[in-house]
Design a protein around this motif. Sequence first.
Motif, PDB file in Angstrom:
ATOM      1  N   ALA A  52       0.825  -1.215   0.000  1.00 40.35           N
ATOM      2  CA  ALA A  52       0.000   0.000   0.000  1.00 40.35           C
ATOM      3  C   ALA A  52       0.861   1.267   0.000  1.00 40.35           C
ATOM      4  O   ALA A  52       0.495   2.268  -0.620  1.00 40.35           O
ATOM      5  CB  ALA A  52      -0.945   0.002   1.198  1.00 40.35           C
ATOM      6  N   ILE A  53       2.015   1.229   0.680  1.00 38.58           N
ATOM      7  CA  ILE A  53       2.843   2.430   0.743  1.00 38.58           C
ATOM      8  C   ILE A  53       3.865   2.520  -0.388  1.00 38.58           C
ATOM      9  O   ILE A  53       4.454   3.574  -0.600  1.00 38.58           O
ATOM     10  CB  ILE A  53       3.547   2.569   2.110  1.00 38.58           C
ATOM     11  CG1 ILE A  53       4.508   1.413   2.381  1.00 38.58           C
ATOM     12  CG2 ILE A  53       2.537   2.723   3.217  1.00 38.58           C
ATOM     13  CD1 ILE A  53       5.259   1.526   3.699  1.00 38.58           C
ATOM     14  N   ALA A  54       4.037   1.432  -1.136  1.00 32.43           N
ATOM     15  CA  ALA A  54       4.993   1.434  -2.242  1.00 32.43           C
ATOM     16  C   ALA A  54       4.633   2.523  -3.261  1.00 32.43           C
ATOM     17  O   ALA A  54       3.473   2.670  -3.638  1.00 32.43           O
ATOM     18  CB  ALA A  54       5.019   0.063  -2.915  1.00 32.43           C
ATOM     19  N   GLY A  55       5.617   3.285  -3.664  1.00 32.65           N
ATOM     20  CA  GLY A  55       5.405   4.316  -4.668  1.00 32.65           C
ATOM     21  C   GLY A  55       4.754   5.590  -4.161  1.00 32.65           C
ATOM     22  O   GLY A  55       4.426   6.480  -4.946  1.00 32.65           O
ATOM     23  N   LYS A  56       4.576   5.704  -2.860  1.00 36.56           N
ATOM     24  CA  LYS A  56       3.900   6.894  -2.313  1.00 36.56           C
ATOM     25  C   LYS A  56       4.892   7.938  -1.798  1.00 36.56           C
ATOM     26  O   LYS A  56       4.489   8.955  -1.258  1.00 36.56           O
ATOM     27  CB  LYS A  56       2.942   6.502  -1.171  1.00 36.56           C
ATOM     28  CG  LYS A  56       1.876   5.497  -1.568  1.00 36.56           C
ATOM     29  CD  LYS A  56       0.978   6.016  -2.670  1.00 36.56           C
ATOM     30  CE  LYS A  56      -0.123   5.055  -3.029  1.00 36.56           C
ATOM     31  NZ  LYS A  56       0.228   4.010  -3.966  1.00 36.56           N
TER      32      LYS A  56
ATOM     33  N   ARG B 273      14.756   3.770   8.722  1.00 37.35           N
ATOM     34  CA  ARG B 273      14.472   4.672   7.599  1.00 37.35           C
ATOM     35  C   ARG B 273      12.968   4.803   7.443  1.00 37.35           C
ATOM     36  O   ARG B 273      12.240   3.811   7.459  1.00 37.35           O
ATOM     37  CB  ARG B 273      15.093   4.136   6.310  1.00 37.35           C
ATOM     38  CG  ARG B 273      14.904   5.055   5.099  1.00 37.35           C
ATOM     39  CD  ARG B 273      15.680   4.562   3.886  1.00 37.35           C
ATOM     40  NE  ARG B 273      15.487   3.148   3.607  1.00 37.35           N
ATOM     41  CZ  ARG B 273      14.491   2.650   2.880  1.00 37.35           C
ATOM     42  NH1 ARG B 273      13.571   3.427   2.361  1.00 37.35           N
ATOM     43  NH2 ARG B 273      14.418   1.354   2.670  1.00 37.35           N
ATOM     44  N   LEU B 274      12.503   6.020   7.271  1.00 36.53           N
ATOM     45  CA  LEU B 274      11.080   6.296   7.141  1.00 36.53           C
ATOM     46  C   LEU B 274      10.558   5.795   5.795  1.00 36.53           C
ATOM     47  O   LEU B 274      11.098   6.134   4.743  1.00 36.53           O
ATOM     48  CB  LEU B 274      10.824   7.801   7.254  1.00 36.53           C
ATOM     49  CG  LEU B 274       9.363   8.239   7.218  1.00 36.53           C
ATOM     50  CD1 LEU B 274       8.635   7.815   8.484  1.00 36.53           C
ATOM     51  CD2 LEU B 274       9.279   9.743   7.027  1.00 36.53           C
ATOM     52  N   LEU B 275       9.499   4.987   5.839  1.00 37.03           N
ATOM     53  CA  LEU B 275       8.835   4.512   4.629  1.00 37.03           C
ATOM     54  C   LEU B 275       7.578   5.327   4.319  1.00 37.03           C
ATOM     55  O   LEU B 275       7.244   5.542   3.160  1.00 37.03           O
ATOM     56  CB  LEU B 275       8.424   3.039   4.779  1.00 37.03           C
ATOM     57  CG  LEU B 275       9.528   2.019   4.939  1.00 37.03           C
ATOM     58  CD1 LEU B 275       8.934   0.634   5.157  1.00 37.03           C
ATOM     59  CD2 LEU B 275      10.449   2.025   3.726  1.00 37.03           C
ATOM     60  N   TYR B 276       6.883   5.748   5.387  1.00 35.04           N
ATOM     61  CA  TYR B 276       5.614   6.455   5.200  1.00 35.04           C
ATOM     62  C   TYR B 276       5.286   7.261   6.458  1.00 35.04           C
ATOM     63  O   TYR B 276       5.579   6.830   7.567  1.00 35.04           O
ATOM     64  CB  TYR B 276       4.476   5.448   4.957  1.00 35.04           C
ATOM     65  CG  TYR B 276       3.128   6.115   4.808  1.00 35.04           C
ATOM     66  CD1 TYR B 276       2.743   6.670   3.589  1.00 35.04           C
ATOM     67  CD2 TYR B 276       2.266   6.227   5.884  1.00 35.04           C
ATOM     68  CE1 TYR B 276       1.513   7.311   3.462  1.00 35.04           C
ATOM     69  CE2 TYR B 276       1.035   6.857   5.763  1.00 35.04           C
ATOM     70  CZ  TYR B 276       0.665   7.398   4.551  1.00 35.04           C
ATOM     71  OH  TYR B 276      -0.532   8.036   4.426  1.00 35.04           O
ATOM     72  N   THR B 277       4.691   8.434   6.240  1.00 39.21           N
ATOM     73  CA  THR B 277       4.216   9.225   7.369  1.00 39.21           C
ATOM     74  C   THR B 277       3.041  10.099   6.955  1.00 39.21           C
ATOM     75  O   THR B 277       2.880  10.413   5.770  1.00 39.21           O
ATOM     76  CB  THR B 277       5.332  10.121   7.966  1.00 39.21           C
ATOM     77  OG1 THR B 277       4.834  10.727   9.162  1.00 39.21           O
ATOM     78  CG2 THR B 277       5.765  11.202   6.988  1.00 39.21           C
TER      79      THR B 277
ATOM     80  N   ARG C 126       6.971   8.250   0.752  1.00 36.29           N
ATOM     81  CA  ARG C 126       6.810   8.501   2.183  1.00 36.29           C
ATOM     82  C   ARG C 126       5.513   9.213   2.551  1.00 36.29           C
ATOM     83  O   ARG C 126       5.372   9.734   3.638  1.00 36.29           O
ATOM     84  CB  ARG C 126       7.997   9.269   2.745  1.00 36.29           C
ATOM     85  CG  ARG C 126       9.176   8.348   2.907  1.00 36.29           C
ATOM     86  CD  ARG C 126      10.457   8.977   2.631  1.00 36.29           C
ATOM     87  NE  ARG C 126      10.441   9.613   1.330  1.00 36.29           N
ATOM     88  CZ  ARG C 126      11.272  10.547   0.966  1.00 36.29           C
ATOM     89  NH1 ARG C 126      12.172  10.965   1.794  1.00 36.29           N
ATOM     90  NH2 ARG C 126      11.230  11.072  -0.230  1.00 36.29           N
ATOM     91  N   GLY C 127       4.572   9.255   1.630  1.00 36.02           N
ATOM     92  CA  GLY C 127       3.288   9.903   1.888  1.00 36.02           C
ATOM     93  C   GLY C 127       3.073  11.130   1.027  1.00 36.02           C
ATOM     94  O   GLY C 127       1.955  11.626   0.909  1.00 36.02           O
ATOM     95  N   LEU C 128       4.131  11.608   0.384  1.00 39.89           N
ATOM     96  CA  LEU C 128       4.023  12.805  -0.451  1.00 39.89           C
ATOM     97  C   LEU C 128       3.071  12.599  -1.622  1.00 39.89           C
ATOM     98  O   LEU C 128       2.400  13.539  -2.045  1.00 39.89           O
ATOM     99  CB  LEU C 128       5.404  13.214  -0.976  1.00 39.89           C
ATOM    100  CG  LEU C 128       6.331  13.825   0.061  1.00 39.89           C
ATOM    101  CD1 LEU C 128       7.771  13.824  -0.425  1.00 39.89           C
ATOM    102  CD2 LEU C 128       5.882  15.243   0.393  1.00 39.89           C
ATOM    103  N   LEU C 129       3.018  11.389  -2.159  1.00 40.25           N
ATOM    104  CA  LEU C 129       2.184  11.110  -3.333  1.00 40.25           C
ATOM    105  C   LEU C 129       0.888  10.384  -2.987  1.00 40.25           C
ATOM    106  O   LEU C 129       0.174   9.951  -3.880  1.00 40.25           O
ATOM    107  CB  LEU C 129       2.980  10.279  -4.351  1.00 40.25           C
ATOM    108  CG  LEU C 129       4.290  10.909  -4.839  1.00 40.25           C
ATOM    109  CD1 LEU C 129       5.029   9.964  -5.771  1.00 40.25           C
ATOM    110  CD2 LEU C 129       4.028  12.252  -5.514  1.00 40.25           C
ATOM    111  N   ALA C 130       0.576  10.271  -1.716  1.00 36.76           N
ATOM    112  CA  ALA C 130      -0.628   9.541  -1.291  1.00 36.76           C
ATOM    113  C   ALA C 130      -1.872  10.413  -1.455  1.00 36.76           C
ATOM    114  O   ALA C 130      -1.929  11.530  -0.940  1.00 36.76           O
ATOM    115  CB  ALA C 130      -0.490   9.097   0.164  1.00 36.76           C
ATOM    116  N   THR C 131      -2.839   9.898  -2.183  1.00 38.47           N
ATOM    117  CA  THR C 131      -4.132  10.574  -2.297  1.00 38.47           C
ATOM    118  C   THR C 131      -4.928  10.305  -1.021  1.00 38.47           C
ATOM    119  O   THR C 131      -4.527   9.495  -0.184  1.00 38.47           O
ATOM    120  CB  THR C 131      -4.914  10.038  -3.505  1.00 38.47           C
ATOM    121  OG1 THR C 131      -5.219   8.655  -3.256  1.00 38.47           O
ATOM    122  CG2 THR C 131      -4.128  10.169  -4.811  1.00 38.47           C
TER     123      THR C 131
END
Length: 195
Positions: free
Chosen positions: A10-14, A56-60, A16-21
């Motif tokens: 779910a977080i792949a390609g996002k 390392r941060l993956l998502y926030t 770190r959250g910058l590209l998350a809709t």
Amino acid sequence: MIGKTALLEAIAGKNRGLLATDADQRAILAAVAQLEDRNPTPRPVEALDKLDGNWRLLYTTSQDLLRVEQVPFLKLGQVYQYVRANAAKIYNVAEVAGLPYLEGLVSVAARFQAVNERRVDVKFERSILGLQRLVDYRSVDYFVAQIEAGKTFTAIDVSLENRDRQGWLDITYLDDDLRIGRGNEGSVFVLTKVN
């Protein structure tokens, strides 16, 4: 573990959250909640061997971190959280890319204290903001070692010890290579262990 795989997918390609809709964020937070329900470490604050190390941060969802991208010519690079569990210290280091030769970093050193088996209070002690070249930034490991050695940097290097800047963090999931935390400002953090 299906829950862990679902979260990582779910977080792949996002970025770190910058590209998350909004839809992505809802799906990610649902996957986070499912994984938290299966936490294999019921007392994560006491699992010092698992907490210790470089993460390392993956998502926030932290707008404080994601806001860096709103500054013209700046791009958020890797974000690390170095945990020295036995010393109860945390070093947050965010690499910032920008114009050539002007790569920067933002770092905050803090001390933490266990409140219960899941929550730590965090007291911020030092903030460093500067250009990577001027602080001789080679890697996060090297940089943290320099901070621990007491080095002062050619940067904005400010003591926060006499200020009331503090917060708390709940560690809601912890295994050998993945950690999820929820902060006092409602932010969610998903990190993977680097070493």
